[in-house]
Design a protein around this motif. Structure first.
Motif, mmCIF file in Angstrom:
data_model
loop_
_atom_site.group_PDB
_atom_site.id
_atom_site.type_symbol
_atom_site.label_atom_id
_atom_site.label_comp_id
_atom_site.label_asym_id
_atom_site.label_seq_id
_atom_site.Cartn_x
_atom_site.Cartn_y
_atom_site.Cartn_z
ATOM 1 N N ILE A 1 0.812 -1.110 0.000
ATOM 2 C CA ILE A 1 0.089 -0.053 0.286
ATOM 3 C C ILE A 1 0.863 1.156 -0.014
ATOM 4 O O ILE A 1 1.741 0.947 0.928
ATOM 5 C CB ILE A 1 -1.229 -0.147 1.435
ATOM 6 C CG1 ILE A 1 -1.832 -0.800 0.845
ATOM 7 C CG2 ILE A 1 -1.532 1.147 1.171
ATOM 8 C CD1 ILE A 1 -2.993 -0.843 0.080
ATOM 9 N N ASN A 2 0.609 2.050 -0.730
ATOM 10 C CA ASN A 2 1.397 3.030 -0.900
ATOM 11 C C ASN A 2 -0.234 4.364 -1.042
ATOM 12 O O ASN A 2 -0.214 4.726 -1.213
ATOM 13 C CB ASN A 2 1.978 3.727 -2.170
ATOM 14 C CG ASN A 2 2.783 4.853 -2.216
ATOM 15 O OD1 ASN A 2 2.240 6.082 -3.326
ATOM 16 N ND2 ASN A 2 3.957 5.095 -2.163
ATOM 17 N N ILE A 3 0.400 5.380 -0.201
ATOM 18 C CA ILE A 3 -1.383 6.248 0.252
ATOM 19 C C ILE A 3 -0.129 8.015 -0.088
ATOM 20 O O ILE A 3 0.691 8.108 0.870
ATOM 21 C CB ILE A 3 -1.122 6.655 1.772
ATOM 22 C CG1 ILE A 3 -1.724 4.902 1.851
ATOM 23 C CG2 ILE A 3 -2.320 7.928 1.685
ATOM 24 C CD1 ILE A 3 -1.972 4.451 3.246
ATOM 25 N N GLN A 4 -0.968 8.751 -0.722
ATOM 26 C CA GLN A 4 -0.369 9.849 -0.808
ATOM 27 C C GLN A 4 -0.877 11.215 -1.017
ATOM 28 O O GLN A 4 -2.561 10.323 -1.710
ATOM 29 C CB GLN A 4 0.453 9.970 -2.448
ATOM 30 C CG GLN A 4 1.769 9.150 -2.203
ATOM 31 C CD GLN A 4 3.279 9.347 -1.220
ATOM 32 O OE1 GLN A 4 2.908 11.470 -1.564
ATOM 33 N NE2 GLN A 4 3.631 8.790 -1.488
ATOM 34 N N PRO A 5 -1.070 12.600 -0.643
ATOM 35 C CA PRO A 5 -2.143 13.602 -0.324
ATOM 36 C C PRO A 5 -2.721 13.773 -1.487
ATOM 37 O O PRO A 5 -1.299 13.477 -2.804
ATOM 38 C CB PRO A 5 -1.948 14.249 1.073
ATOM 39 C CG PRO A 5 -0.540 14.776 0.593
ATOM 40 C CD PRO A 5 0.089 12.928 0.743
ATOM 41 N N LEU A 6 -3.296 14.132 -1.844
ATOM 42 C CA LEU A 6 -4.117 14.138 -3.328
ATOM 43 C C LEU A 6 -3.875 15.657 -3.535
ATOM 44 O O LEU A 6 -4.375 16.658 -2.595
ATOM 45 C CB LEU A 6 -5.488 14.102 -3.703
ATOM 46 C CG LEU A 6 -5.675 12.612 -4.406
ATOM 47 C CD1 LEU A 6 -6.815 12.460 -4.035
ATOM 48 C CD2 LEU A 6 -5.343 12.561 -5.430
ATOM 49 N N SER A 7 -3.438 16.723 -4.684
ATOM 50 C CA SER A 7 -3.375 17.693 -5.290
ATOM 51 C C SER A 7 -5.053 18.079 -5.237
ATOM 52 O O SER A 7 -5.583 17.491 -4.701
ATOM 53 C CB SER A 7 -2.592 17.794 -6.053
ATOM 54 O OG SER A 7 -3.758 16.695 -7.323
ATOM 55 N N ASN A 8 -4.649 19.140 -5.095
ATOM 56 C CA ASN A 8 -5.558 20.386 -5.206
ATOM 57 C C ASN A 8 -7.017 19.677 -6.557
ATOM 58 O O ASN A 8 -8.074 20.389 -6.397
ATOM 59 C CB ASN A 8 -5.906 22.050 -5.111
ATOM 60 C CG ASN A 8 -5.293 21.913 -3.307
ATOM 61 O OD1 ASN A 8 -5.363 21.403 -2.154
ATOM 62 N ND2 ASN A 8 -4.645 23.571 -3.198
ATOM 63 N N HIS A 9 -5.767 19.775 -7.466
ATOM 64 C CA HIS A 9 -7.292 19.523 -8.203
ATOM 65 C C HIS A 9 -6.260 18.633 -9.296
ATOM 66 O O HIS A 9 -4.954 18.609 -9.700
ATOM 67 C CB HIS A 9 -6.848 21.047 -9.543
ATOM 68 C CG HIS A 9 -7.341 21.893 -9.503
ATOM 69 N ND1 HIS A 9 -7.214 22.991 -8.279
ATOM 70 C CD2 HIS A 9 -8.622 22.644 -9.816
ATOM 71 C CE1 HIS A 9 -8.086 24.116 -8.212
ATOM 72 N NE2 HIS A 9 -8.960 23.653 -8.952
ATOM 73 N N PHE A 10 -7.237 17.594 -9.651
ATOM 74 C CA PHE A 10 -7.048 16.343 -10.733
ATOM 75 C C PHE A 10 -7.844 15.709 -11.590
ATOM 76 O O PHE A 10 -8.679 15.907 -11.258
ATOM 77 C CB PHE A 10 -6.470 14.962 -9.122
ATOM 78 C CG PHE A 10 -7.441 15.028 -8.306
ATOM 79 C CD1 PHE A 10 -8.159 13.534 -8.840
ATOM 80 C CD2 PHE A 10 -7.857 15.432 -7.313
ATOM 81 C CE1 PHE A 10 -9.367 13.641 -7.833
ATOM 82 C CE2 PHE A 10 -8.794 14.932 -6.380
ATOM 83 C CZ PHE A 10 -9.401 13.648 -7.059
ATOM 84 N N SER A 11 -7.661 15.080 -12.549
ATOM 85 C CA SER A 11 -8.381 14.693 -12.762
ATOM 86 C C SER A 11 -9.165 13.363 -12.833
ATOM 87 O O SER A 11 -9.123 12.097 -11.906
ATOM 88 C CB SER A 11 -8.288 14.187 -13.966
ATOM 89 O OG SER A 11 -7.000 15.361 -15.083
#
Length: 230
Positions: free
Chosen positions: A211-221
């Motif tokens: 499992i790899n966890i990363q915060p999402l950016s403010n805008h994404f597709s």
């Protein structure tokens, strides 16, 4: 332009975050917008609905509670809000009452459709959900948005259970929404809004049980789905 809004949770998980709700109200141009609350996820929704109505009436809205058999009123709403509770009975009732057809009409008319917790789950194609008498499981949503999400991701037991579900079902990517966060989805773009600086939305990637966890950016597709009733 229609919007889909998915809300990870509020105060104490299930209580409304007024900043999020005020932000949603700001997307509606009408001076006296019509808001319909869908309570189908819960049998014990009265106090929750009263809190919702108090917030939105205070923001200048006309608020109605959807009753089974009145789904034809949905296309006339400016905002349709699907409330918290259990995802499986919510999906069943939405299908049994033909509400999905009218939700599609509302979106075509430019309405906002928002979901809180179980309501958020219902808008995606899949969700990790803690269900009555079942526990944590993957549920099939309505597919307005493609992907697999879990609300209230800030709770450790929920996050860990979601990770295990992604591994078990070989789902490569999941989205975890913490309380006080929401995604505003238009066309193929999602915009993140958080009322708390430390509340985030995460992308969880699963590969070979790692499992790899990363915060999402403010805008994404993001991929908008084609609901089967469209």
């Amino acid at each position: 332009m229609s919007k889909l809004i998915v809300i990870g949770g509020g105060y104490n998980g299930g209580d409304f975050d007024k900043e999020l709700e005020t932000t949603i109200r700001g997307f509606i141009q009408n001076d006296k917008p019509k808001v319909i609350f869908i309570p189908y996820a819960s049998r014990d929704f009265i106090d929750n609905y009263r809190s919702f109505r108090e917030i939105y009436e205070g923001l200048g809205c006309v608020v109605d509670l959807l009753e089974p058999g009145k789904e034809s009123t949905l296309p006339h709403a400016d905002l349709i809000y699907i409330g918290r509770g259990w995802t499986i009975p919510l999906i069943k009732t939405l299908k049994d009452t033909n509400a999905i057809h009218f939700l599609n009409q509302a979106l075509e008319n430019g309405a906002i459709v928002a979901g809180f917790s179980a309501g958020a789950h219902s808008l995606f194609s899949q969700a990790g959900s803690n269900e009555e008498e079942i526990g944590y499981t993957i549920v099939e949503g309505l597919g307005f948005v493609q992907g697999c999400i879990m609300s209230h991701y800030n709770y450790q037991d929920r996050a860990e259970s979601f990770h295990q579900l992604l591994k078990k079902h070989k789902i490569e990517i999941g989205i975890g929404l913490e309380d006080h966060t929401m995604l505003i989805i238009e066309d193929e773009t999602a915009r993140l809004y958080s009322s708390k600086e430390d509340s985030k939305v995460y992308e969880i990637k699963q590969s070979d049980s790692v499992i790899n966890i990363q915060p999402l950016s403010n805008h994404f597709s993001i991929n908008k789905g084609k609901n089967e009733s469209l």
